[in-house]
Design a protein around this motif. Structure first.
Motif, PDB file in Angstrom:
ATOM      1  N   UNK A 188       0.829  -1.213   0.000  1.00  0.00           N
ATOM      2  CA  UNK A 188       0.000   0.000   0.000  1.00  0.00           C
ATOM      3  C   UNK A 188       0.859   1.257   0.000  1.00  0.00           C
ATOM      4  N   UNK A 189       0.274   2.361  -0.458  1.00  0.00           N
ATOM      5  CA  UNK A 189       1.042   3.615  -0.452  1.00  0.00           C
ATOM      6  C   UNK A 189       1.148   4.156   0.981  1.00  0.00           C
ATOM      7  N   UNK A 190       2.103   5.053   1.235  1.00  0.00           N
ATOM      8  CA  UNK A 190       2.454   5.420   2.623  1.00  0.00           C
ATOM      9  C   UNK A 190       1.302   5.955   3.476  1.00  0.00           C
ATOM     10  N   UNK A 191       0.485   6.853   2.925  1.00  0.00           N
ATOM     11  CA  UNK A 191      -0.591   7.428   3.753  1.00  0.00           C
ATOM     12  C   UNK A 191      -1.609   6.362   4.106  1.00  0.00           C
ATOM     13  N   UNK A 192      -1.961   5.545   3.110  1.00  0.00           N
ATOM     14  CA  UNK A 192      -2.928   4.488   3.334  1.00  0.00           C
ATOM     15  C   UNK A 192      -2.383   3.478   4.337  1.00  0.00           C
ATOM     16  N   UNK A 193      -1.094   3.192   4.205  1.00  0.00           N
ATOM     17  CA  UNK A 193      -0.471   2.243   5.122  1.00  0.00           C
ATOM     18  C   UNK A 193      -0.573   2.763   6.556  1.00  0.00           C
ATOM     19  N   UNK A 194      -0.319   4.060   6.699  1.00  0.00           N
ATOM     20  CA  UNK A 194      -0.379   4.678   8.021  1.00  0.00           C
ATOM     21  C   UNK A 194      -1.796   4.564   8.581  1.00  0.00           C
ATOM     22  N   UNK A 195      -2.803   4.833   7.730  1.00  0.00           N
ATOM     23  CA  UNK A 195      -4.195   4.756   8.190  1.00  0.00           C
ATOM     24  C   UNK A 195      -4.553   3.350   8.624  1.00  0.00           C
ATOM     25  N   UNK A 196      -4.168   2.368   7.781  1.00  0.00           N
ATOM     26  CA  UNK A 196      -4.536   0.991   8.100  1.00  0.00           C
ATOM     27  C   UNK A 196      -3.794   0.492   9.339  1.00  0.00           C
ATOM     28  N   UNK A 197      -2.561   0.958   9.496  1.00  0.00           N
ATOM     29  CA  UNK A 197      -1.821   0.583  10.708  1.00  0.00           C
ATOM     30  C   UNK A 197      -2.531   1.120  11.943  1.00  0.00           C
ATOM     31  N   UNK A 198      -2.960   2.390  11.868  1.00  0.00           N
ATOM     32  CA  UNK A 198      -3.706   2.984  12.988  1.00  0.00           C
ATOM     33  C   UNK A 198      -4.944   2.161  13.293  1.00  0.00           C
ATOM     34  N   UNK A 199      -5.665   1.851  12.199  1.00  0.00           N
ATOM     35  CA  UNK A 199      -6.898   1.114  12.352  1.00  0.00           C
ATOM     36  C   UNK A 199      -6.623  -0.248  12.974  1.00  0.00           C
ATOM     37  N   UNK A 200      -5.568  -0.884  12.486  1.00  0.00           N
ATOM     38  CA  UNK A 200      -5.252  -2.215  12.987  1.00  0.00           C
ATOM     39  C   UNK A 200      -4.793  -2.163  14.442  1.00  0.00           C
ATOM     40  N   UNK A 201      -4.001  -1.120  14.761  1.00  0.00           N
ATOM     41  CA  UNK A 201      -3.551  -0.973  16.144  1.00  0.00           C
ATOM     42  C   UNK A 201      -4.769  -0.871  17.065  1.00  0.00           C
ATOM     43  N   UNK A 202      -5.838  -0.252  16.556  1.00  0.00           N
ATOM     44  CA  UNK A 202      -7.047  -0.084  17.360  1.00  0.00           C
ATOM     45  C   UNK A 202      -7.799  -1.413  17.522  1.00  0.00           C
ATOM     46  N   UNK A 203      -8.004  -2.142  16.394  1.00  0.00           N
ATOM     47  CA  UNK A 203      -8.771  -3.388  16.529  1.00  0.00           C
ATOM     48  C   UNK A 203      -7.969  -4.472  17.227  1.00  0.00           C
ATOM     49  N   UNK A 204      -6.651  -4.377  17.140  1.00  0.00           N
ATOM     50  CA  UNK A 204      -5.781  -5.380  17.750  1.00  0.00           C
ATOM     51  C   UNK A 204      -6.151  -5.605  19.221  1.00  0.00           C
ATOM     52  N   UNK A 205      -6.331  -4.489  19.940  1.00  0.00           N
ATOM     53  CA  UNK A 205      -6.684  -4.576  21.347  1.00  0.00           C
ATOM     54  C   UNK A 205      -8.015  -5.268  21.568  1.00  0.00           C
ATOM     55  N   UNK A 206      -9.014  -4.941  20.708  1.00  0.00           N
ATOM     56  CA  UNK A 206     -10.339  -5.536  20.859  1.00  0.00           C
ATOM     57  C   UNK A 206     -10.308  -7.032  20.576  1.00  0.00           C
ATOM     58  N   UNK A 207      -9.397  -7.449  19.683  1.00  0.00           N
ATOM     59  CA  UNK A 207      -9.401  -8.839  19.240  1.00  0.00           C
ATOM     60  C   UNK A 207      -8.847  -9.784  20.297  1.00  0.00           C
ATOM     61  N   UNK A 208      -7.850  -9.312  21.033  1.00  0.00           N
ATOM     62  CA  UNK A 208      -7.233 -10.160  22.042  1.00  0.00           C
ATOM     63  C   UNK A 208      -6.607 -11.425  21.477  1.00  0.00           C
ATOM     64  N   UNK A 209      -5.948 -11.301  20.341  1.00  0.00           N
ATOM     65  CA  UNK A 209      -5.381 -12.489  19.714  1.00  0.00           C
ATOM     66  C   UNK A 209      -3.863 -12.493  19.819  1.00  0.00           C
TER      67      UNK A 209
END
Lengths: 214, 374
Positions: free
Chosen positions: B177-198
């Motif tokens: 992915x391009x840099x800005x999109x990568x940054x957004x998805x990383x943020x998003x993933x960092x957020x769901x990561x906690x909820x997932x507990x995996x």
């Protein structure tokens, strides 16, 4: 006598409606059986890699026997009429369908197979859910080639009393009746063209679906 | 075939002295690594360092020549590979979606093979699409080719989560992915990561990504493991010159005093500017179309505020301006260290950067900036 009357004359005298039904019946039986057998052969060959070369060589040899010779060769076994015609059509059609099926199944992008394995699909699930659907356009292409073969063989069946549109053509040739030859010939040609374009449309649709932009 | 659920929450994955050789070349050589249950462990290294091999050994895509891997003390060779893989999610770079299946079929593939009832599959797909912020009514019928790169990646994540596996394997998921999109998805993933507990094993070659997402980071070089630790440990106590080089330890905090905000801002294009008077739902669909997570609500050349897609997705009633929150705004020439401390004081991770005449020109992310500096 004007043109339409002459055409109608031939149509009724030669019972072309009934002949067309016979023709399409043989055609449909042959193509459906060939498709089922061809796809099955393709899948078997895909699963038993070593069989592939041997089997395709045998089918290739069958393919080189002239149509007429095969029709005649089958006469002692199957008698006159529809049976040898249908069987000959099937023998000719199996190879293109089987070969395209095999090529389609083996040429699926490795990346897709890798992902399928990683997600936990078993080999047979990968075949059913990934390889087969992605091979469909090629399989359809094989069936389309077979369709053209079948149309030709079924017409030749007129020589061995199979009925169908080959019969009036035979009559026309023997009586040297140009009207019969032209009307029946054009009609067979038109049928082949229409069937081929329908098959072409189906093939194209499958390709479009595969790209996901329907 | 239906397969058994092997584990619910796991205590840990133990990779013990694994070696894999292709011809005379080692893919991994005597690698031992403990993944603690619930953590996100990043495997990082240059290409050819063998970082993906341990990941693929965990779900038996690659079998080690020597050594063993166990989950909660049970050797994975005792499990059927298909069953094992269905108990783990797998996310790969974007080509991973099947082109002949719709988004719904892609996500529902394994549940369908497992024989779930159709209604359960549909409900699960809708739930997962919502989790990755793709409205099901818009996206479930689409085909992968009709999605942008970021949307495909989210669907890939949703598919990996379909069976609610306790373990996730992620193989450079944001690499294409391009840099800005990568940054957004990383943020998003960092957020769901906690909820997932995996428990997550994550391969990347991007050190910033590993700092941002990883609880611990394992650095691989030449088929061996160099060092494992938290970002702090690696930066402040690198055990080798190679590790120090990868984490850029000598550069930490070096330039912060001389830099200004404009130096580290990401440029904004027009897609990020939306009219504050527009309908909230229209704004959301425009953001989805452009595959962006945050946007600026503007009115008559003035910045009204920041809006983010996730909160709009939860509630988009009324006009966009009603959903905007006031952002911190910096001039591109402001001192970076001052800006960062102000962001820290406000507890805000993103701010808007403007040119001298007050026009928005970029965005600055605190985490991203800190990572670039260290």
């Amino acid at each position: 006598m004007n043109l339409i009357d002459r055409v109608m004359d031939v149509w009724e005298l030669q019972q072309l409606t009934q002949r067309t039904v016979e023709h399409l019946t043989m055609f449909a039986i042959a193509l459906i059986v060939a498709s089922i057998v061809g796809v099955m052969v393709g899948v078997i060959v895909y699963r038993r890699f070593r069989v592939a070369t041997v089997l395709f060589n045998v089918l290739n040899i069958a393919e080189t026997i002239p149509t007429l010779a095969l029709l005649v060769l089958l006469l002692p076994l199957l008698g006159l009429g529809m049976k040898p015609t249908i069987v000959t059509s099937i023998i000719y059609s199996i190879l293109p369908i089987a070969r395209n099926t095999y090529t389609g199944l083996t040429s699926v992008d490795k990346e897709h197979i890798f992902v399928a394995e990683a997600l936990g699909l078993s080999d047979s699930e990968i075949l059913r859910k990934v390889r087969f659907p992605l091979a469909l356009p090629l399989i359809a292409g094989g069936i389309r080639i077979a369709l053209v073969f079948t149309m030709g063989v079924v017409t030749l069946g007129g020589l061995i009393a199979a009925g169908g549109l080959g019969a009036p053509l035979q009559t026309g040739i023997q009586l040297y009746d140009k009207d019969i030859i032209i009307v029946t010939g054009l009609w067979v040609g038109l049928l082949a063209l229409v069937l081929d374009s329908v098959a072409g449309m189906i093939e194209h649709r499958l390709e479009v679906n595969r790209d996901g932009t329907r | 075939m239906t397969s058994r659920r092997l584990f619910d929450k796991i205590q840990g994955i133990t990779i013990s002295h694994v070696t894999k050789k292709y011809g005379s070349i080692y893919a991994v050589r005597d690698v031992s690594l403990d993944v603690i249950g619930g953590e996100l462990l990043v495997l990082i290294g240059p290409s050819g360092s063998g970082k993906t091999t341990p990941l693929r050994m965990v779900n038996r895509l690659i079998e080690p020549d020597e050594g063993s891997i166990s989950i909660d003390g049970q050797d994975i060779r005792g499990h059927d590979p298909v069953t094992l893989r269905r108990n783990m999610g797998y996310v790969i770079q974007q080509i991973g979606l099947f082109p002949h299946m719709s988004v719904r079929e892609n996500i529902g593939l394994i549940p369908r093979l497992e024989g779930w009832p159709r209604d359960d599959i549909n409900a699960r797909v809708d739930e997962l699409l919502s989790l990755v912020a793709l409205p099901p009514e818009v996206f479930s019928k689409r085909y992968p080719q009709e999605l942008s790169g970021g949307q495909q990646q989210r669907v890939g994540l949703a598919r990996a989560l379909a069976m609610d596996p306790p373990i996730l394997l992620m193989d450079e998921p944001f690499g294409a992915l391009d840099p800005i999109l990568r940054m957004q998805l990383q943020d998003e993933f960092a957020r769901v990561k906690g909820e997932l507990g995996k428990t997550i094993l994550f391969v990347t070659h991007d050190i910033e990504e590993s700092f941002k997402l990883g609880d611990r980071i394992a650095i691989m070089r030449d088929a061996s493991l160099d060092q494992v630790g938290t970002a702090d440990e690696l930066i402040f106590h690198p055990e080798s010159a190679f590790v120090a080089d990868i984490v850029d330890a000598n550069k930490k905090y070096k330039h912060v005093d001389t830099m200004c905000v404009g130096d580290v801002a990401y440029a904004l294009d027009d897609d990020y500017l939306l009219d504050g008077r527009m309908d909230g739902k229209d704004a959301l669909s425009s953001m989805h179309e452009n595959d962006i997570e945050v946007a600026l609500a503007m009115e008559g050349g003035e910045i009204i505020g920041l809006v983010n897609a996730l909160s709009l997705y939860r509630d988009a009633q009324g006009r966009l301006r009603d959903h905007a929150f006031e952002p911190l705004i910096f001039d591109a020439n402001d001192s970076l260290s001052a800006a960062l401390s102000e962001m820290k004081a406000h507890g805000i991770s993103m701010a808007v950067v403007t040119s001298r005449d007050g026009q928005p020109t970029g965005m600055i992310s605190m985490n991203e900036t800190l990572l670039r500096l260290v």
